[in-house]
Design a protein around this motif. Structure first.
Motif, mmCIF file in Angstrom:
data_model
loop_
_atom_site.group_PDB
_atom_site.id
_atom_site.type_symbol
_atom_site.label_atom_id
_atom_site.label_comp_id
_atom_site.label_asym_id
_atom_site.label_seq_id
_atom_site.Cartn_x
_atom_site.Cartn_y
_atom_site.Cartn_z
ATOM 1 N N PRO A 132 0.834 -1.209 0.000
ATOM 2 C CA PRO A 132 0.000 0.000 0.000
ATOM 3 C C PRO A 132 0.867 1.257 0.000
ATOM 4 O O PRO A 132 1.937 1.283 0.612
ATOM 5 C CB PRO A 132 -0.790 -0.120 1.309
ATOM 6 C CG PRO A 132 -0.804 -1.580 1.622
ATOM 7 C CD PRO A 132 0.504 -2.124 1.112
ATOM 8 N N THR A 133 0.405 2.265 -0.718
ATOM 9 C CA THR A 133 1.162 3.515 -0.794
ATOM 10 C C THR A 133 0.240 4.707 -0.578
ATOM 11 O O THR A 133 -0.914 4.684 -0.999
ATOM 12 C CB THR A 133 1.875 3.652 -2.153
ATOM 13 O OG1 THR A 133 2.509 4.922 -2.209
ATOM 14 C CG2 THR A 133 0.917 3.515 -3.330
ATOM 15 N N GLN A 134 0.762 5.732 0.062
ATOM 16 C CA GLN A 134 0.027 6.991 0.254
ATOM 17 C C GLN A 134 0.367 7.986 -0.850
ATOM 18 O O GLN A 134 -0.240 9.053 -0.929
ATOM 19 C CB GLN A 134 0.426 7.646 1.597
ATOM 20 C CG GLN A 134 0.254 6.777 2.809
ATOM 21 C CD GLN A 134 -1.213 6.508 3.082
ATOM 22 O OE1 GLN A 134 -2.036 7.412 2.998
ATOM 23 N NE2 GLN A 134 -1.534 5.259 3.386
ATOM 24 N N GLN A 137 -2.703 7.392 -5.866
ATOM 25 C CA GLN A 137 -3.956 6.623 -5.824
ATOM 26 C C GLN A 137 -3.858 5.487 -6.816
ATOM 27 O O GLN A 137 -3.632 5.721 -8.015
ATOM 28 C CB GLN A 137 -5.108 7.540 -6.222
ATOM 29 C CG GLN A 137 -5.521 8.479 -5.119
ATOM 30 C CD GLN A 137 -6.982 8.285 -4.761
ATOM 31 O OE1 GLN A 137 -7.826 8.177 -5.638
ATOM 32 N NE2 GLN A 137 -7.276 8.243 -3.484
ATOM 33 N N MET A 138 -4.016 4.277 -6.326
ATOM 34 C CA MET A 138 -3.874 3.116 -7.210
ATOM 35 C C MET A 138 -5.237 2.443 -7.385
ATOM 36 O O MET A 138 -5.940 2.185 -6.398
ATOM 37 C CB MET A 138 -2.873 2.121 -6.604
ATOM 38 C CG MET A 138 -1.500 2.702 -6.324
ATOM 39 S SD MET A 138 -0.648 3.334 -7.778
ATOM 40 C CE MET A 138 -0.427 1.854 -8.735
ATOM 41 N N PRO A 139 -5.606 2.116 -8.618
ATOM 42 C CA PRO A 139 -6.906 1.487 -8.862
ATOM 43 C C PRO A 139 -6.932 -0.004 -8.518
ATOM 44 O O PRO A 139 -7.990 -0.586 -8.331
ATOM 45 C CB PRO A 139 -7.123 1.687 -10.366
ATOM 46 C CG PRO A 139 -5.765 1.881 -10.939
ATOM 47 C CD PRO A 139 -4.893 2.435 -9.854
ATOM 48 N N ILE A 163 8.175 -0.942 -7.199
ATOM 49 C CA ILE A 163 7.759 0.366 -6.665
ATOM 50 C C ILE A 163 6.476 0.213 -5.845
ATOM 51 O O ILE A 163 5.652 -0.671 -6.109
ATOM 52 C CB ILE A 163 7.544 1.400 -7.805
ATOM 53 C CG1 ILE A 163 7.295 2.797 -7.220
ATOM 54 C CG2 ILE A 163 6.427 0.971 -8.766
ATOM 55 C CD1 ILE A 163 7.396 3.917 -8.252
ATOM 56 N N GLY A 164 6.330 1.103 -4.856
ATOM 57 C CA GLY A 164 5.082 1.176 -4.109
ATOM 58 C C GLY A 164 5.209 0.696 -2.688
ATOM 59 O O GLY A 164 5.314 -0.507 -2.447
ATOM 60 N N GLY A 165 5.244 1.632 -1.754
ATOM 61 C CA GLY A 165 5.237 1.301 -0.339
ATOM 62 C C GLY A 165 6.519 0.672 0.159
ATOM 63 O O GLY A 165 6.523 0.021 1.209
ATOM 64 N N ILE A 166 7.612 0.879 -0.552
ATOM 65 C CA ILE A 166 8.878 0.256 -0.145
ATOM 66 C C ILE A 166 9.573 1.168 0.876
ATOM 67 O O ILE A 166 10.035 2.259 0.540
ATOM 68 C CB ILE A 166 9.782 -0.028 -1.365
ATOM 69 C CG1 ILE A 166 9.035 -0.926 -2.359
ATOM 70 C CG2 ILE A 166 11.098 -0.671 -0.911
ATOM 71 C CD1 ILE A 166 9.782 -1.183 -3.654
ATOM 72 N N ILE A 182 14.912 -0.805 -6.554
ATOM 73 C CA ILE A 182 13.755 -0.387 -5.745
ATOM 74 C C ILE A 182 13.541 1.117 -5.956
ATOM 75 O O ILE A 182 14.432 1.918 -5.714
ATOM 76 C CB ILE A 182 13.926 -0.735 -4.249
ATOM 77 C CG1 ILE A 182 15.291 -0.315 -3.715
ATOM 78 C CG2 ILE A 182 13.684 -2.230 -4.017
ATOM 79 C CD1 ILE A 182 15.422 -0.457 -2.195
ATOM 80 N N ALA A 183 12.337 1.445 -6.453
ATOM 81 C CA ALA A 183 11.967 2.846 -6.646
ATOM 82 C C ALA A 183 11.190 3.301 -5.420
ATOM 83 O O ALA A 183 10.253 2.624 -4.987
ATOM 84 C CB ALA A 183 11.115 2.995 -7.906
ATOM 85 N N VAL A 184 11.593 4.441 -4.866
ATOM 86 C CA VAL A 184 10.967 4.923 -3.628
ATOM 87 C C VAL A 184 10.683 6.416 -3.725
ATOM 88 O O VAL A 184 11.439 7.169 -4.326
ATOM 89 C CB VAL A 184 11.863 4.660 -2.392
ATOM 90 C CG1 VAL A 184 12.170 3.179 -2.230
ATOM 91 C CG2 VAL A 184 13.149 5.462 -2.436
ATOM 92 N N VAL A 185 9.578 6.802 -3.109
ATOM 93 C CA VAL A 185 9.285 8.226 -2.944
ATOM 94 C C VAL A 185 9.394 8.563 -1.453
ATOM 95 O O VAL A 185 10.374 9.142 -0.997
ATOM 96 C CB VAL A 185 7.883 8.603 -3.486
ATOM 97 C CG1 VAL A 185 7.639 10.106 -3.288
ATOM 98 C CG2 VAL A 185 7.757 8.228 -4.958
HETATM 99 C C1 LIG Z 1 4.533 6.655 -8.585
HETATM 100 C C2 LIG Z 1 4.051 5.353 -8.094
HETATM 101 N N1 LIG Z 1 3.646 4.394 -8.962
HETATM 102 C C3 LIG Z 1 3.250 3.278 -8.359
HETATM 103 S S1 LIG Z 1 3.338 3.391 -6.674
HETATM 104 C C4 LIG Z 1 3.967 4.972 -6.794
HETATM 105 C C5 LIG Z 1 4.311 5.798 -5.609
HETATM 106 C C6 LIG Z 1 5.360 5.162 -4.738
HETATM 107 O O1 LIG Z 1 5.585 6.001 -3.650
HETATM 108 P P1 LIG Z 1 6.020 5.428 -2.228
HETATM 109 O O2 LIG Z 1 7.414 4.927 -2.381
HETATM 110 O O3 LIG Z 1 5.950 6.641 -1.337
HETATM 111 O O4 LIG Z 1 5.022 4.370 -1.844
#
Ligand SMILES: Cc1ncsc1CCOP(=O)(O)O
Ligand SMILES: Cc1ncc(COP(=O)(O)OP(=O)(O)O)c(N)n1
Ligand SMILES: [Mg+2]
Length: 216
Positions: A132-134, A137-139, A163-166, A182-185
Motif C-alpha cells: 500500500p502507498t500513500q 492513488q492506485m486502482p 515500486i510502491g510502499g517500499i 527499488i523505486a521509492v518516494v
Molecule cells: C509513482 C508510483 N507508482 C506506483 S506506486 C507509486 C508511488 C510510490 O511512492 P512510495 O514509495 O511513497 O510508496
C-alpha cells in the motif's frame, strides 16, 4: 519487427522518484545514480525549465535520469530515459523516443500489462505497486511479494524495478525477490533524516556501476 529500446543496467539499484530539481540535486550529491523527475499534471511550459535543469544535473553526475510522462521534453533535452505508464502508452510516440536513443521504462501491474510491455521491448519494466502507498492513488490492489517474485522469474534477464510502499524496513525482502532496483518516494522524501535514509537504501540496493556495460 519491433526494435528494442537501448539497454540499461539490469540492476539499477536505488531509484528515488522525486518532484523537483532541488531533490534531484541533493540526491545526486548524496550518491544516487538512478533517479526520476516526476512532476504531475503541469503544462509542458511549466515543467520545461525543471526538465532542462534536471537533465543537465544528470549528465554532470553521470547519472541515469529518467523523466516521467513528459516524453517530448525528455527528447528535446536528451534525457537518459523516459518513464511511461500504461495510459501514457496510448498517447506517446514510442518511435520518436526510440529514434532519439532514450531508454524507456514502463509501469506494469499485472500479467496482461506485462504482456503489453514485453512486446514493446523497453529498457526496464517496473512492477507495482508492491505494498500500500500513500503517494499515488492506485486502482488495483498491491501485488505483494509472491506476485513480485513470479513476475521477476518470468522476466528473466530484463531489467526490473519494484515500486510502491517500499520502506527501509521492507527493502531487504523486496530485493530478496531478485528485483534489480527499488523505486521509492516517501522512504526518502518523508524521512526524518533523508540523508541517512538515502545512505541506508543505497547500501541495501547496490547498483551496477553507471554506464559500465551500457551504450553512452
Ligand atoms: C509513482 C508510483 N507508482 C506506483 S506506486 C507509486 C508511488 C510510490 O511512492 P512510495 O514509495 O511513497 O510508496
Ligand atoms: C519506476 C516507476 N514505476 C512506476 C511509475 C508510475 O508511472 P505511471 O503509471 O505512469 O504513473 P505516474 O507516475 O505518471 O503517476 C513511475 N513513475 N516510476
Ligand atoms: Mg505516467
Amino acid at each position: 519487427m519491433i526494435y528494442p529500446f537501448p539497454a540499461t543496467a539490469k540492476k539499477l539499484g536505488l531509484y528515488p522518484v522525486v518532484d523537483s530539481v532541488e531533490w534531484i540535486a541533493r540526491l545526486l550529491d548524496a550518491g544516487v545514480r538512478t533517479i526520476q523527475l516526476r512532476i504531475k499534471d503541469q503544462t509542458e511550459a511549466a515543467v520545461e525549465n525543471s526538465i532542462a535543469e534536471a537533465v543537465a544535473l544528470g549528465k554532470r553526475y553521470q547519472a541515469r535520469l529518467f523523466i516521467n510522462d513528459y516524453w517530448r521534453l525528455a527528447i528535446k533535452y536528451n534525457a537518459y530515459g523516459v518513464h511511461l505508464g500504461q495510459e501514457d502508452l496510448d498517447v506517446a510516440d514510442l518511435d520518436a523516443i526510440r529514434h532519439a536513443g532514450l531508454r524507456l521504462g514502463l509501469s506494469t501491474h499485472d500479467d496482461a500489462e506485462l504482456d503489453r510491455a514485453l512486446a514493446l521491448r523497453p529498457s526496464y519494466i517496473a512492477l507495482g505497486h508492491i505494498f500500500p502507498t500513500q503517494t499515488k492513488q492506485m486502482p488495483s490492489d498491491p501485488q505483494g511479494l509472491i506476485e513480485l517474485k513470479r513476475h521477476i522469474t518470468r522476466l528473466g534477464d530484463i531489467s526490473t524495478v519494484a515500486i510502491g510502499g517500499i520502506s527501509i524496513a521492507r527493502a531487504p525482502e523486496v530485493l530478496a525477490c531478485g528485483v534489480g532496483s527499488i523505486a521509492v518516494v516517501s522512504a526518502i522524501t518523508q524521512a526524518a533524516d533523508w540523508r541517512q535514509a538515502t545512505q541506508t537504501l543505497l547500501a541495501l540496493a547496490e547498483p551496477e556501476p553507471q554506464f559500465g556495460t551500457e551504450p553512452a
